[in-house]
Design an enzyme around this catalytic site. Structure first.
Site, short mmCIF file in Angstrom:
data_model
loop_
_atom_site.label_atom_id
_atom_site.label_comp_id
_atom_site.label_asym_id
_atom_site.label_seq_id
_atom_site.Cartn_x
_atom_site.Cartn_y
_atom_site.Cartn_z
N ASN A 1 0.97 -1.17 0.03
CA ASN A 1 -0.13 0.04 0.08
C ASN A 1 0.77 1.21 -0.20
O ASN A 1 1.58 1.76 1.11
CB ASN A 1 -0.94 -0.10 1.03
CG ASN A 1 -1.66 1.31 1.35
OD1 ASN A 1 -1.73 2.09 0.56
ND2 ASN A 1 -2.40 1.33 2.52
N HIS B 1 -9.63 1.39 4.93
CA HIS B 1 -8.28 1.54 5.52
C HIS B 1 -8.72 2.19 6.86
O HIS B 1 -9.36 3.45 6.63
CB HIS B 1 -7.28 1.89 4.82
CG HIS B 1 -5.92 2.08 5.47
ND1 HIS B 1 -5.46 2.84 6.19
CD2 HIS B 1 -4.71 1.07 5.12
CE1 HIS B 1 -4.37 2.62 6.82
NE2 HIS B 1 -3.78 1.43 6.06
N GLU C 1 -6.77 4.71 7.86
CA GLU C 1 -6.60 6.13 7.53
C GLU C 1 -7.71 6.89 6.86
O GLU C 1 -8.17 7.85 6.95
CB GLU C 1 -5.21 6.17 6.80
CG GLU C 1 -4.18 5.92 7.70
CD GLU C 1 -2.94 5.50 6.94
OE1 GLU C 1 -2.92 5.57 5.44
OE2 GLU C 1 -1.98 4.77 7.38
N GLU D 1 -5.40 -4.90 10.64
CA GLU D 1 -4.51 -4.04 10.88
C GLU D 1 -4.74 -2.97 12.20
O GLU D 1 -5.54 -2.21 12.13
CB GLU D 1 -4.49 -2.88 9.62
CG GLU D 1 -4.03 -3.37 8.32
CD GLU D 1 -3.47 -2.44 7.33
OE1 GLU D 1 -2.35 -2.88 6.74
OE2 GLU D 1 -4.00 -1.47 7.10
N GLY E 1 2.51 2.30 11.00
CA GLY E 1 3.57 3.12 10.58
C GLY E 1 4.21 3.66 11.82
O GLY E 1 4.86 4.54 12.08
N SER F 1 3.49 -2.36 10.52
CA SER F 1 4.79 -2.51 10.55
C SER F 1 5.38 -3.71 10.19
O SER F 1 6.36 -4.26 10.86
CB SER F 1 5.06 -2.01 12.18
OG SER F 1 4.64 -0.78 12.33
P1 PGA Z 1 2.84 0.18 7.62
O1 PGA Z 1 1.29 0.40 7.20
O2 PGA Z 1 3.33 -1.18 6.90
O3 PGA Z 1 3.55 1.43 7.16
O4 PGA Z 1 2.71 0.21 9.15
C1 PGA Z 1 0.43 -0.67 6.86
C2 PGA Z 1 -0.74 -0.11 6.40
O5 PGA Z 1 -1.14 0.99 6.64
O6 PGA Z 1 -1.41 -0.81 5.41
#
Ligand code: PGA
Length: 247
Positions: A8, A92, A94, A162, A168, A207
């Protein structure tokens, strides 16, 4: 079941980033797992051209629930498909946080994606406060029930776990915590869509990096990963692809 390593890219990348795709497919011409990159929508068509003839699939990061119409700034599932996408990430955290997306909206988008011939990757996950309060499974169960379309098939759905606090941050749940959630997801899906649940790929995301991929992929019911930061570099994502192919 063919395991899935999905990258992603989020809101990162201009055409210069396609060099990473080329490096990835050159280094991994025939991986044992399925390999997917979800770049920004502006890059999907160019990425599809750059990856032509390779084993790399492409996906979008969101779509609208309607097929077309007066929705300035949005993109339809059919547009993603036409640009070269086979998958679309939906719900997601976000997008749930930045755009207030609800489970019902995610479900409507998933139906639109399926109608256009895309496989939705439906994301669920608890916040740190919810985990600390012991609500993880309740939160995830409600998100799953609300976001997954009725009648989803093994081939037509991917679910990504997730944890919001692991995205992140460099932090990940313990392996038993991942195992607990994935077993729960498999069970809950079985109640919702029946025997097809056994074949739905359940991805872990948050992560994931080359140094922890192998141990995460050894967890039961982890059928792949959704990778953010580490998917931006061909060497890192390639190492994750290799770990999944060996799992
Ligand atoms: P990350 O993000 O691997 O940077 O933690 C995962 C995601 O949001 O799909």
């Amino acid at each position: 079941m063919r395991k899935l390593a999905a990258g992603n890219w989020k809101m990162n990348g201009t055409p210069a980033a396609l060099a990473e795709l080329t490096a990835l497919v050159t280094a991994h011409p025939d991986p044992a797992c399925e390999m997917l990159i979800c770049p920004p929508a502006t890059l999907i068509a160019q990425a599809a051209w750059a990856a032509r003839g390779s084993r790399l699939g492409l996906g979008g990061q969101d779509c609208h629930a309607s097929a077309s119409g007066a929705h300035t700034g949005d993109i339809s599932a059919a547009m993603l498909k036409d640009a070269g996408a086979a998958y679309v990430i939906l719900g997601h955290s976000e997008r749930r946080a930045d755009h207030g997306e609800t489970d019902a909206q995610v479900q409507a988008k998933a139906l639109a994606a399926q109608a256009a011939g895309l496989v939705p990757i439906v994301c669920v996950g608890e916040t740190e406060a919810q985990r600390d309060a012991g609500q993880t499974l309740a939160v995830i169960g409600a998100q799953l029930d609300g976001s997954v379309p009725e009648g989803a098939t093994a081939a037509g759905l991917v679910v990504a776990y997730e944890p919001v606090w692991a995205i992140g941050t460099g932090r990940t749940p313990t392996l038993p915590q991942i195992a607990e959630v994935h077993a729960f997801l498999r069970n809950r899906l079985a109640h919702r869509i029946g025997p097809e649940a056994a074949g739905v790929r359940l991805l872990y995301g948050g992560s994931v990096k080359p140094s922890n991929a192998a141990e995460i992929f050894a967890v039961p019911d982890v059928d792949g990963a959704l990778v953010g930061g580490a998917s931006l570099k061909a060497a890192d994502f390639g190492a994750i692809v290799a770990a999944l192919s060996a799992a």
